[in-house]
Write an enzyme that holds these catalytic residues in place. Sequence first.
Site, PDB file in Angstrom:
ATOM      1  CG  ASP A 242     -19.290  10.451-104.607  1.00  0.00           C
ATOM      2  OD1 ASP A 242     -18.655   9.379-104.694  1.00  0.00           O
ATOM      3  OD2 ASP A 242     -20.307  10.694-105.271  1.00  0.00           O
TER       4      ASP A 242
ATOM      5  N   GLY B  99     -16.527   9.136-106.527  1.00  0.00           N
ATOM      6  CA  GLY B  99     -17.213   8.568-107.672  1.00  0.00           C
ATOM      7  C   GLY B  99     -18.033   9.562-108.464  1.00  0.00           C
TER       8      GLY B  99
ATOM      9  N   GLY C  32     -32.459   7.100-110.538  1.00  0.00           N
ATOM     10  CA  GLY C  32     -33.380   6.040-110.870  1.00  0.00           C
ATOM     11  C   GLY C  32     -34.226   5.578-109.706  1.00  0.00           C
TER      12      GLY C  32
ATOM     13  CG  ASP D  66     -17.692   5.468-105.494  1.00  0.00           C
ATOM     14  OD1 ASP D  66     -17.451   6.588-105.011  1.00  0.00           O
ATOM     15  OD2 ASP D  66     -18.810   5.131-105.914  1.00  0.00           O
TER      16      ASP D  66
ATOM     17  CB  THR E 229     -20.061   2.828-103.749  1.00  0.00           C
ATOM     18  OG1 THR E 229     -20.507   3.595-104.853  1.00  0.00           O
ATOM     19  CG2 THR E 229     -20.705   1.453-103.814  1.00  0.00           C
TER      20      THR E 229
END
Length: 436
Positions: A133, A135, A179, A323, A326
């Site tokens: 990753d 990101g 989230g 990224d 993603t």
Amino acid sequence: MDIRRPPLVLSAMSERSAPGSTSRPAMVAFIQGLRTLLLVTVFISTVLGSPAPSGSGMRVSLRQARSSSPRVANLAKVKASLERVRSKFSPQATDGHLDLTKRGAQPITDEPDGPIGIISIGTPPQEISVLFDTGSPDLWVTASTCAGDWCDQITAKRFDVSASSTARAQPGNWNISYGGGESAVGPVYTDTVTVGGVTVKDQYFSPATDETGVTGETVGILGLSLASISVLKQPPFLQHALQSNLLPSGILGVRLSPSAHPSGGSTSSSSSEAFIGGTNPALYTGALEYHPIDASRGFWEIPGGAVTVNARMVVRNASTVIDTGTAGIVGPTADVAAFWAAVPGAEEDEGAGGVYTYPCDAEVSVAFSWGGREWPLSAEDLNGGSFDDGTCLGNVIGLDLPSASNNQWILGTNFLHGVYAAFSLDDMAVGFATPT
């Protein structure tokens, strides 16, 4: 002393979907909550740069077969990917925690969420499957002591701290919550970590002892962004290896195989690869075109981007996060509206702002640029799958991000399928070349 190491090769696994289509009502229901799934705060500015070229290494390739069956729109996978993006780019510090609403190539599998590869941790080494990753900065894996319904659904091998003679507990705890309901909590440790033949001692990481939302073959995340946003407040693996003089350069080369063709067709094979400590010239042609980043936000972000649709520039001054973790492409709603306005027959879904469909048989050419060459987005990567009315879901989605300039884009694996990318710590730049 010869410090060359064999490359880490990534195998890219194509998505396979059962025959059928997704109805528009189902899409509307999903999209109504979509815009709450991403929060990205980024700021960048850029100037062209020219990092020194890297040398060659031994290349090991793995094969990937494209799907020979039609691909249908899979909204659940899109949702899962966007939830991960939101968690990654929305840090908020609370009580010392962070709540998030040798040279060689590492084999990784290009999953819908991003490239998956094998690393080893501990003494003796334990092989662990993680998301590569760019990101996020930190390394975390699921511990063998993790219990509960979510942990029980993980099919890949977990990390056993007690079985490593080099594992050392460190002060504090590590806590990430997402989230979308995902979370991971665990202690902080250091241990020996090997990625693609590059072995770093005393690498900080967390073996998560409690988590939700993580299942299947992915056991954790190998963060490859910048140290400034580390929850652990320690150098990420790539930077640690460079500081330990284990690499000839601070470059991460990435090649992700093309995605499955949405309309089916003949099979082909190609390889994906993460190259630690340089780039692999066998996987690209010509010179890398580098663009310096603004590292103040801790991401690989290139400013000054432009987007062209059907030979017409529709977006200028885009600030772009590159990224690997993603899937899809996200941009401001106004920019994305201009993007799809250039596609004949494209329509924003009713009641689902920012999400567009377009005729599956439409001919659309898309490219991104940063003051140099244009880097195309293939028709396959633009297409998120078909619906039962002959339209296709667009993989470019509009979402206004909470930033001062409101011009942030995230270019994920759909974009990276079409380039060879180089992330340079030496020059704080990201480079692109034409993949072979």
